[in-house]
Design a protein around this motif. Structure first.
Motif, PDB file in Angstrom:
ATOM      1  N   THR A 110      46.988 -51.899  36.632  1.00  0.00           N
ATOM      2  CA  THR A 110      47.684 -53.146  36.955  1.00  0.00           C
ATOM      3  C   THR A 110      47.713 -53.480  38.449  1.00  0.00           C
ATOM      4  O   THR A 110      47.836 -54.651  38.808  1.00  0.00           O
ATOM      5  N   GLU A 111      47.612 -52.485  39.295  1.00  0.00           N
ATOM      6  CA  GLU A 111      47.668 -52.735  40.735  1.00  0.00           C
ATOM      7  C   GLU A 111      46.270 -52.773  41.335  1.00  0.00           C
ATOM      8  O   GLU A 111      45.315 -52.212  40.784  1.00  0.00           O
ATOM      9  N   ASP A 112      46.151 -53.433  42.464  1.00  0.00           N
ATOM     10  CA  ASP A 112      44.874 -53.480  43.187  1.00  0.00           C
ATOM     11  C   ASP A 112      44.795 -52.260  44.094  1.00  0.00           C
ATOM     12  O   ASP A 112      45.253 -52.276  45.244  1.00  0.00           O
ATOM     13  N   ILE A 113      44.230 -51.207  43.543  1.00  0.00           N
ATOM     14  CA  ILE A 113      44.192 -49.917  44.246  1.00  0.00           C
ATOM     15  C   ILE A 113      42.843 -49.702  44.917  1.00  0.00           C
ATOM     16  O   ILE A 113      41.795 -49.995  44.349  1.00  0.00           O
ATOM     17  N   LYS A 114      42.891 -49.191  46.116  1.00  0.00           N
ATOM     18  CA  LYS A 114      41.692 -48.754  46.821  1.00  0.00           C
ATOM     19  C   LYS A 114      41.925 -47.344  47.329  1.00  0.00           C
ATOM     20  O   LYS A 114      43.020 -47.022  47.805  1.00  0.00           O
ATOM     21  N   SER A 115      40.913 -46.518  47.239  1.00  0.00           N
ATOM     22  CA  SER A 115      41.038 -45.163  47.753  1.00  0.00           C
ATOM     23  C   SER A 115      41.143 -45.200  49.271  1.00  0.00           C
ATOM     24  O   SER A 115      40.841 -46.212  49.911  1.00  0.00           O
ATOM     25  N   VAL A 116      41.578 -44.108  49.838  1.00  0.00           N
ATOM     26  CA  VAL A 116      41.744 -44.029  51.292  1.00  0.00           C
ATOM     27  C   VAL A 116      40.438 -44.345  52.007  1.00  0.00           C
ATOM     28  O   VAL A 116      40.409 -45.036  53.023  1.00  0.00           O
ATOM     29  N   SER A 117      39.334 -43.882  51.449  1.00  0.00           N
ATOM     30  CA  SER A 117      38.023 -44.118  52.067  1.00  0.00           C
ATOM     31  C   SER A 117      37.462 -45.490  51.738  1.00  0.00           C
ATOM     32  O   SER A 117      36.557 -45.980  52.416  1.00  0.00           O
ATOM     33  N   GLY A 118      37.981 -46.105  50.675  1.00  0.00           N
ATOM     34  CA  GLY A 118      37.441 -47.377  50.218  1.00  0.00           C
ATOM     35  C   GLY A 118      36.282 -47.229  49.250  1.00  0.00           C
ATOM     36  O   GLY A 118      35.717 -48.222  48.786  1.00  0.00           O
ATOM     37  N   LEU A 119      35.941 -45.988  48.904  1.00  0.00           N
ATOM     38  CA  LEU A 119      34.804 -45.739  48.019  1.00  0.00           C
ATOM     39  C   LEU A 119      35.044 -46.226  46.594  1.00  0.00           C
ATOM     40  O   LEU A 119      34.135 -46.747  45.959  1.00  0.00           O
ATOM     41  N   ILE A 120      36.245 -46.024  46.084  1.00  0.00           N
ATOM     42  CA  ILE A 120      36.530 -46.447  44.714  1.00  0.00           C
ATOM     43  C   ILE A 120      37.819 -47.254  44.663  1.00  0.00           C
ATOM     44  O   ILE A 120      38.654 -47.194  45.573  1.00  0.00           O
ATOM     45  N   ASP A 137      29.233 -32.503  43.178  1.00  0.00           N
ATOM     46  CA  ASP A 137      28.562 -33.025  44.375  1.00  0.00           C
ATOM     47  C   ASP A 137      29.283 -34.244  44.942  1.00  0.00           C
ATOM     48  O   ASP A 137      28.724 -35.338  45.016  1.00  0.00           O
ATOM     49  N   PRO A 138      30.542 -34.074  45.345  1.00  0.00           N
ATOM     50  CA  PRO A 138      31.335 -35.211  45.826  1.00  0.00           C
ATOM     51  C   PRO A 138      30.791 -35.816  47.115  1.00  0.00           C
ATOM     52  O   PRO A 138      30.542 -35.110  48.092  1.00  0.00           O
ATOM     53  N   ILE A 139      30.606 -37.110  47.096  1.00  0.00           N
ATOM     54  CA  ILE A 139      30.101 -37.816  48.276  1.00  0.00           C
ATOM     55  C   ILE A 139      31.128 -37.737  49.393  1.00  0.00           C
ATOM     56  O   ILE A 139      32.311 -38.034  49.195  1.00  0.00           O
ATOM     57  N   ALA A 140      30.687 -37.320  50.559  1.00  0.00           N
ATOM     58  CA  ALA A 140      31.532 -37.145  51.749  1.00  0.00           C
ATOM     59  C   ALA A 140      32.624 -36.102  51.533  1.00  0.00           C
ATOM     60  O   ALA A 140      33.593 -36.038  52.291  1.00  0.00           O
ATOM     61  N   GLY A 141      32.485 -35.305  50.477  1.00  0.00           N
ATOM     62  CA  GLY A 141      33.457 -34.259  50.210  1.00  0.00           C
ATOM     63  C   GLY A 141      34.771 -34.768  49.647  1.00  0.00           C
ATOM     64  O   GLY A 141      35.749 -34.014  49.580  1.00  0.00           O
TER      65      GLY A 141
END
Length: 291
Positions: free
Chosen positions: A59-69, A211-215
């Motif tokens: 329901t919320e407009d969530i962005k990860s700290v990095s902005g990746l997802i 294999d996480p991108i950018a760790g």
């Protein structure tokens, strides 16, 4: 209520005429000294956190700290609301909810690591969907969490649930195994069927790398939670239909552990190999870390 592997758990269930969740509640009572009601109340707190994470992610407009997802879970939900889903409404809901929890985690929100933060969407995504679709109450969901904990306990004791030690098969694979077993018992299946479902989940992703991108626990983790949710549902359906794992659950767990230990370091959460090592993966890493 002592057991160290799946076979011992099944023997215990047969001798006592108990389901896995009933063995686990008695085991917790013995270990903690708490009453059944107290243990279930603690699990209801975890269940509420799972529900809140799903709701927030959808329901919320969530962005990860990095902005990746961020926002992908809502996209799946919106498509399911507007048109006929390719994989069916139940599956669509499960994968969107599993992705929602990962997005909340990546945005530093509150989740339940079940069994890890990187695989935290699979158990709530599937169990909450099954409960909604089949009108199961919170009591049944708590029982499902207990069943899941039994499988998680066995895998943690005899193998690993850590991506850094066993690859993504150990994280999302274990979470899917936990969810599948829970779904089987929630839908009236036997303890034996529950472990057949769990075994199928692990077999389906045997060798899956971490294999996480950018760790970061973001990509491809979010989409692997969606795949893990589908894996859990498919495996539970097979088990409920009477499809058995040719290789016993305990041997599958051992195989997963041995495969994980033979994976190169680069493919065990190092952020060096796999997708993290691609030109795009490396570019994203530099952008995020400012290298």
């Amino acid at each position: 209520m002592t057991f160290t592997n799946g076979q011992e758990l099944i023997t215990l269930c047969k001798e006592k005429n108990l389901k896995i969740y009933e063995v686990m509640i008695q085991k917790e009572m013995e270990l903690t000294g708490l009453s059944e009601a107290e243990i279930k109340n603690k699990l209801k707190i975890s269940l509420d956190i799972m529900k809140q994470a799903v709701e927030r992610g959808l329901t919320e407009d969530i962005k990860s700290v990095s902005g990746l997802i961020g926002g992908d879970a809502k996209k799946i939900t919106e498509r399911n609301d507007k048109t006929r889903s390719v994989c069916g409404s139940l599956m669509s809901k499960a994968i969107s909810r599993s992705m929602a929890v990962l997005e909340v985690n990546a945005a530093m929100g509150r989740i339940v690591a079940a069994p890890t933060a990187g695989s935290s969407g699979i158990v709530p995504g599937t169990l909450l969907t099954i409960a909604e679709e089949f009108s199961l109450d919170d009591e049944r969901l708590v029982e499902g969490l207990l069943t899941a904990s039994g499988v998680g306990f066995i895998i943690s004791r005899n193998a690993t649930v850590a991506g850094a030690e066993g690859g993504c098969q150990a994280e999302t694979g274990s979470a899917a195994a936990m969810a599948a077993a829970a779904i089987v018992e929630m839908m009236g299946g036997t303890p034996e069927a529950a472990l057949h479902g769990a075994a199928a989940c692990l077999k389906n992703v045997l060798g899956l790398v971490c294999d996480p991108i950018a760790g970061l626990v973001e990509a491809p983790c979010e989409k692997r939670n969606a795949i893990g949710a589908a894996n859990a549902l498919i495996s539970a359906e097979m088990a409920l239909a009477g499809v058995e794992s040719i290789i016993p659950f305990d041997e599958v767990v051992d195989a997963m552990y041995r495969v994980g230990r033979t994976l190169p370091f680069e493919l065990r959460e190092s952020a060096i190999g796999g997708l993290a090592g691609t030109p795009t993966g490396q570019r994203i890493k530099k952008e995020i870390l400012g290298e």
